[in-house]
Scaffold this active site. Sequence first.
Site, PDB file in Angstrom:
ATOM      1  N   ARG A 237      33.231 -10.403 -46.195  1.00  0.00           N
ATOM      2  CA  ARG A 237      32.935 -10.164 -47.604  1.00  0.00           C
ATOM      3  C   ARG A 237      31.710 -11.007 -47.968  1.00  0.00           C
ATOM      4  O   ARG A 237      31.607 -12.170 -47.580  1.00  0.00           O
ATOM      5  CB  ARG A 237      34.124 -10.559 -48.496  1.00  0.00           C
ATOM      6  CG  ARG A 237      35.259  -9.544 -48.522  1.00  0.00           C
ATOM      7  CD  ARG A 237      34.863  -8.246 -49.230  1.00  0.00           C
ATOM      8  NE  ARG A 237      35.936  -7.276 -49.311  1.00  0.00           N
ATOM      9  CZ  ARG A 237      36.152  -6.296 -48.422  1.00  0.00           C
ATOM     10  NH1 ARG A 237      35.366  -6.187 -47.358  1.00  0.00           N
ATOM     11  NH2 ARG A 237      37.131  -5.432 -48.592  1.00  0.00           N
ATOM     12  N   GLU A 266      27.044  -5.656 -54.381  1.00  0.00           N
ATOM     13  CA  GLU A 266      26.898  -4.372 -53.671  1.00  0.00           C
ATOM     14  C   GLU A 266      26.925  -3.239 -54.679  1.00  0.00           C
ATOM     15  O   GLU A 266      27.753  -3.262 -55.583  1.00  0.00           O
ATOM     16  CB  GLU A 266      28.035  -4.203 -52.661  1.00  0.00           C
ATOM     17  CG  GLU A 266      27.969  -5.239 -51.540  1.00  0.00           C
ATOM     18  CD  GLU A 266      29.092  -5.110 -50.508  1.00  0.00           C
ATOM     19  OE1 GLU A 266      29.835  -4.111 -50.546  1.00  0.00           O
ATOM     20  OE2 GLU A 266      29.207  -6.009 -49.681  1.00  0.00           O
ATOM     21  N   HIS A 285      27.363  -1.849 -46.091  1.00  0.00           N
ATOM     22  CA  HIS A 285      28.824  -1.995 -45.970  1.00  0.00           C
ATOM     23  C   HIS A 285      29.432  -0.813 -45.195  1.00  0.00           C
ATOM     24  O   HIS A 285      30.293  -0.096 -45.702  1.00  0.00           O
ATOM     25  CB  HIS A 285      29.469  -2.125 -47.359  1.00  0.00           C
ATOM     26  CG  HIS A 285      30.845  -2.737 -47.319  1.00  0.00           C
ATOM     27  ND1 HIS A 285      31.339  -3.548 -48.311  1.00  0.00           N
ATOM     28  CD2 HIS A 285      31.835  -2.651 -46.404  1.00  0.00           C
ATOM     29  CE1 HIS A 285      32.569  -3.927 -48.025  1.00  0.00           C
ATOM     30  NE2 HIS A 285      32.893  -3.385 -46.850  1.00  0.00           N
TER      31      HIS A 285
HETATM   32  C1  8YV Z   1      36.110  -0.308 -46.785  1.00  0.00           C
HETATM   33  C2  8YV Z   1      36.348  -2.694 -46.124  1.00  0.00           C
HETATM   34  O1  8YV Z   1      34.840  -0.591 -46.999  1.00  0.00           O
HETATM   35  O2  8YV Z   1      38.510  -2.279 -45.371  1.00  0.00           O
HETATM   36  C3  8YV Z   1      37.774  -3.036 -45.976  1.00  0.00           C
HETATM   37  O3  8YV Z   1      38.177  -4.104 -46.465  1.00  0.00           O
HETATM   38  O4  8YV Z   1      35.546  -3.474 -46.492  1.00  0.00           O
HETATM   39  C4  8YV Z   1      35.913  -1.327 -45.764  1.00  0.00           C
HETATM   40  O5  8YV Z   1      36.328  -0.966 -44.522  1.00  0.00           O
HETATM   41  C5  8YV Z   1      35.946  -0.051 -48.194  1.00  0.00           C
HETATM   42  O6  8YV Z   1      36.715  -0.896 -48.973  1.00  0.00           O
HETATM   43  C6  8YV Z   1      35.905   1.394 -48.609  1.00  0.00           C
HETATM   44  O7  8YV Z   1      37.151   2.043 -48.534  1.00  0.00           O
END
Ligand code: 8YV
Length: 324
Positions: A237, A266, A285
Amino acid sequence: MKPSVILYKKLPDDLLARLESHFNVTQLNDLSPQTVKQNAAAFAEAEGILGSSEKVDETFLTHTPKLRAASTVSVGYDNFDVAALTARRIALMHTPSVLTETVADTMMMLVLATARRAVEVAERVKAGEWQGSIGPDWFGIDVHHKTLGILGMGRIGLALAQRAHFGFSMPILYNARRHHQEAEDRFDARYCDLDTLLAESDFVCISLPLTEETHHMIGAEQLAKMKSSAILINAGRGPVVDEKALIQALQNGTLHAAGLDVFEQEPLPVNSPLLEMPNVVALPHIGSATHETRYNMAACAVDNLIAALTGEVKENCVNPQVLS
Ligand code: 8YV
């Protein structure tokens, strides 16, 4: 009567059909205050919600008195106020296992791309700069046999260690809340404190969730402890790294390069200094963003919501204490 749920993410048709076979589904685009206001009746009735990165906090929960389960299409859940959910006995479900290998691939890609300057030199080829045999200004640094430091030895950290150990013969250091026997036994990973890891690693890879403890865990002081030849990789993160301090370290040349899939804000603002640095690989991301994995995550989230609202929860619950 089927329970009512709010879906705030697009799902593949077959998964939407599966969700609709169990629930009365209201499809919305987001959970913004405006959307909540315009769909107040649906939120008032909702027993479940399914989506991903929108904020779910105390204020949101005042609009959902009947909510019993929230299902996120992600492993990370820092956008959810877990304490508030737990206080209201709302189960929070996530998708931890299905994305592990894909995110580890993304991290290894960032290691390789930054070390070998893949993006930078590919852009130079496209710009017509490849005119003769290449010289040192096109060279990168080796990845194999270099020391890889992993912050956070969870599922993804372990999958990264596996790649680095077997694929690239890299000695592995790790720092985590506790020792990880499997990482030590299978991949020869050595547990060490954060300062030692920072000082000895050629690549420092962050695979940590965002919590109060990990927020800005890597700041100016920590970056200064890294080798000036080292590369920082973050696919956990964004706010785990103090981005201002990172920009400064890169500008001052006290850090060699950075491979980033996540950012403090983001989408990354287009005027971010990071975008002007040739030694920064910035990805939007995409850690888990393959067709296969995103499908599997969505399927897992659908199954999680069905289990939480109509069946028995066996796994993937962040706050299982609400289930008893
Ligand atoms: C997904 C992520 O980006 O799973 C996570 O925590 O950061 C990603 O794989 C995202 O939240 C979209 O669904």
